[in-house]
Scaffold this active site. Structure first.
Site, PDB file in Angstrom:
ATOM      1  N   GLU A   1       1.665   0.013  -4.820  1.00 54.54           N
ATOM      2  CA  GLU A   1       0.804   1.154  -5.109  1.00 54.54           C
ATOM      3  C   GLU A   1       1.645   2.397  -4.870  1.00 54.54           C
ATOM      4  O   GLU A   1       2.253   2.543  -3.803  1.00 54.54           O
ATOM      5  CB  GLU A   1      -0.418   1.202  -4.192  1.00 54.54           C
TER       6      GLU A   1
ATOM      7  N   ASP B   1       0.822  -1.213   0.000  1.00 52.42           N
ATOM      8  CA  ASP B   1       0.000   0.000   0.000  1.00 52.42           C
ATOM      9  C   ASP B   1       0.860   1.269   0.000  1.00 52.42           C
ATOM     10  O   ASP B   1       1.858   1.362   0.723  1.00 52.42           O
ATOM     11  CB  ASP B   1      -0.888  -0.029   1.255  1.00 52.42           C
TER      12      ASP B   1
END
Lengths: 565, 565
Positions: free
Chosen positions: A256, A219
């Protein structure tokens, strides 16, 4: 615990698997930062787990190939009526039938309360007890492998949630050298950072080794601040590569990132971190804007068909130029010709759930436009990813939901959400309350839908596109240098991938395109007619064509007169 | 000023070169952030300068070669009695005679007051008015080129000084995303950072283009925080390369960095920033500790002859291993075999001036040890740098001095300095006062010394070493892969560079070394005797030997008995 210099060692031989324990620091009973299971939540005791106890049946699993797969992002709490790992198992046949190659689970680490997206996790080694804990998660991975699906896990290494985060009681896990949207940054480069790095690296290795995951989605790596000569992500990749050699299976690390920085995926020889792939928000944003006409917030940087065309050829739209939203130059050329290094999507949990009403793409546009969008994603030279229920245009939203037991925090989240959307002109009272259990319940998929019209029709479209992608080597290819785009700002784009052309008419009028090659229709969302080297397309339609030779760079719209002549 | 959107444009056609002006913001009269001259200091008006007015005489100057040169760091305020650019010009013949290839000026940008190191500069485009302003600086560069010396300038892009820093009145030059030792970081990656980057890049280009500098030494790049896909330093290097092509002269960018991160100097193809060179503090620290036995502060990480040997072969001692001082793993392998990419020194302004009493190496050890240190630096496979006066073991210190006109700030600096050294056991009253003009005066070089004994003797030693380095191709080489070291923790080290070996006896006893090759003495600090393949060295001595064949990996100390036998 016994003290050894700056260390406390915990060796209580009386504990056996299944036993619960606390670590006592300064008189406080605290869960173990490396707890494998928190059966009573983030504030409760930790439970001893012996990973050797689980009976795996996936000995024959050889891993999956990320670059040839379609990913499917799902959220355990809402993808099945049960909202558990076991509930998700029941949905796997649907995914295999759809043609998906791997599932990607939103974070499962123990977070406060029963309901949440998972990005507020605090016990990063402990699968959430409401989802089914360690054994439940192992059953899901095992069942996925049994049915031929890979499994990727979303992990959050840039921050920990605010509630139940006791790490600072144990060691300098955080640093004030950097500021993140969530406060102090994780300490990846300050004193004692080698131990903090190991805390996260060991976590990654645990998921891959002890839970048999095939990969990790990391993330928001732009919030991992690390000035060390060896960036945390590079060190992580080296350690994961070591585990690969050890267990003889391929693992994928997917980042990401908000940086448009190809260093993440450049190989080590080129000074990169060597990760497998990264998400491409630029691709999403440019496609979303062309399909919806939206221009709010970060969408102000996108909107032209030219941007969409660039994102299809290069993954990034912003590769160095000025971003009006960011008020600075952004990104750099990827220097990478392999589209298999980028994950693309028509939507993911973020773009859906960060809308006040959690609207999916299917709530924002006609079925016709949806089909064009799906074709562009699923036949792109990148790795496509679907978001749960997208394939049938689920009518259920995916809202932002929380279950903070710390009521003050819950109220702050509620208020923050209202304020955020008030600034976009919303009536605060109409913004769904994240803490309300109904907000969560409304976000659950309705599995009766996929069999009903018009959902079934859309599902068939997704299934056909995925089947076509796997059948035709030209569509399975990730060679960006051979992907060409032809477009007009008046609303059409032709994407050429070898001998296959994806012709999209995004306008509200029928058009005729001179593409410079004879062609035949392989699949289309509406009747497409071919006259020699000209194709005639209804408004809002897409056709996948087999072309006899390369599409002409002079591809252009032609008038009916010219066609008849 | 006229407003154009977010911009104010300043176009007063009545101003001519030599005219003074202020920019008025919110009623405040402020100096121009890009002021070329501050004739009345940091708070005064700015003066228009036409760089085309100066009569250059260096048209024939073709630049210098960093990798084959010895650098000489000097501080304008203290390197000559006058403390000006013109004063420095008078010292250039001494440097040419010494064999130096280029001078490196400590920062000259306008800083508060008359006295200072220069790292508190605030008008980064304006050469200090007490040093002689723009014309004085141009005269110094011109005179250097005329006499055959290159000129490198120390520039500070990681922060601005606290007094006279009006940048924040004009635009978001700073960001609170990162914390530096000097407060908020310069905004290299946040909104409007493209303009901030240009502010510094244009500054670099100005020094190289309008002042004819040959290179820049960039201060403390570890405090330049930039998460952009293209790091500021990479962008700077690209722009400087563009100017190189334009003017047809080679420019050098040299980084000071605390990161042991070779990305700074890796070529672009390898994901690096492509800078020319970086300082090696590891080399300094390991040499300093072996010579002095000091272990305080950051010196705790060094001290063994093995560390020194590693730094001679690899430039970094910490290339990934745990640093006890930093309490974390530090650095990475350079992957670079070219020693010409690293600047090494027995001392620089920092290590001297950051001691309470500003002691030079010559104040800390015998002349014999000094000579060993000088030989190791000057005959190393790296680019050697001297600090002003080092070559004759100047008796004058180089103290920390300031002249803050903001008296509160001056008092804070004084107090800070006292507290810093109190923590090392100093009596606060014995710490020289940075604000006292005498502290500055004491730091000025005494140019009568080089002609006096014992200074003259040391000067001759430096001169001979530099002459030897330029004469022998094996010593001029930067091939790290062919540099070998042999050492014993009992206090000797032999450095082999092709057919030349530098044998150092750091111990306080005479030793005999079996080096496995016949040899002859080229230069030595004390009488060295050669018996076949054995050399006999007095205590604290160094000999530069021509060897007949490679030094034996089995090089070892032998007893007198064995030699006699």
């Amino acid at each position: 615990m016994e003290r050894d210099g700056e260390w406390f060692t915990f060796k209580d031989s009386s504990l056996s698997p299944g036993d619960d324990y606390y670590l006592i620091i300064d008189g406080l009973e605290l869960p173990d930062p490396r707890s494998n299971y928190q059966p009573e939540g983030v504030h409760g005791p930790s439970r001893i787990v012996d990973h050797g106890d689980f009976q795996w049946s996936d000995q024959a699993w050889e891993g999956f190939d990320l670059s040839t797969s379609v990913l499917y992002e799902l959220h355990i709490g809402t993808c099945s009526p049960q909202g558990t790992f076991d509930g998700a198992i029941e949905k796997l046949p649907h995914l295999v039938d759809l043609g998906v190659g791997a599932i990607e689970l939103m974070p499962v680490a123990e977070f406060p309360g029963k309901r949440g997206w998972g990005y507020d996790g605090v016990d990063i080694y402990a699968p959430h007890h409401h989802y089914g804990g360690p054994d439940g998660l192992k059953r899901l991975v095992d069942a996925s492998h049994a049915i031929g699906l890979g499994v990727v896990l979303d992990v959050v290494y840039n921050h920990l949630g605010p509630d139940g985060n006791y790490l600072s009681k144990f060691a300098p896990y955080f640093t004030d050298r950097y500021l993140t949207p969530w406060g102090a940054a994780v300490n990846f480069d300050d004193s004692y950072s080698h131990e903090v790095r190991d805390f996260f690296i060991d976590n990654a290795l645990m998921w891959l080794r002890d839970y048999h995951f095939d990969g990790l989605r990391i993330d928001a790596v732009h919030a991992i601040f690390d000035s060390s000569a060896v960036h945390f992500l590079e060190e992580l990749q080296v350690q994961v590569a070591g585990l690969e050699s050890e267990v003889g299976r391929r693992f994928f690390l997917i980042a990401e990132s908000d940086l448009n920085d190809p260093r993440l995926i450049w190989p080590k020889e080129r000074g990169g971190y060597g990760l497998s792939a990264q998400w491409s928000d630029d691709f999403h944003h440019s496609l979303h804007c062309v399909l919806t006409g939206e221009r709010d917030g970060y969408y102000e940087d996108f909107g032209s068909v030219a941007d969409l065309a660039a994102s299809i050829r290069e993954a990034y739209v912003y590769s160095g130029r000025f971003s009006n939203f960011r008020k600075r130059n952004h990104g750099r050329k990827t220097g990478i010709d392999d589209g298999g290094r980028f994950i693309v999507y028509l939507q993911n949990h973020d773009q859906v759930g960060n809308r006040a009403n959690g609207e999916r793409t299917s709530h924002l546009m006609s079925n016709e436009r949806l089909k064009i969008g799906a074709a562009i994603v699923l036949l792109s030279p990148f790795v496509p990813m679907l978001f749960q229920g997208e394939e049938w245009g689920a009518s259920t939203p995916f809202l932002y939901f929380t279950d903070h037991e710390d009521l003050e925090l819950g109220e702050a989240v509620r208020r923050g959400r209202r304020q955020e959307f008030a600034s976009f002109g919303w009536d605060p009272d109409e913004v769904p309350d994240p803490q309300d259990p109904a907000t969560f319940e409304r976000s659950k998929l309705d599995w009766d839908e996929p069999l009903q019209s018009p959902h079934f029709d859309l599902l068939e479209w997704y299934r056909s596109l995925i089947a076509l992608r796997s059948k035709l080597p030209d569509l399975a290819s990730h060679d960006l240098s051979s992907t060409k785009t032809f477009h007009s700002e008046s609303g059409w784009i032709v994407i050429e991938r070898g001998r296959v052309a994806i012709a999209c008419n995004l306008s509200d009028r029928s058009i005729k395109l001179e593409i410079g090659s004879r062609s035949s229709v392989l699949l289309s969302s509406a009747p497409i007619e071919v006259y020699g080297t000209v194709i005639a397309m209804p408004s809002e339609s897409v056709g996948i064509l087999e072309v006899e030779r390369a599409v002409s760079p002079g591809t252009k719209e032609v008038s009916s007169e010219r066609l008849d002549g």
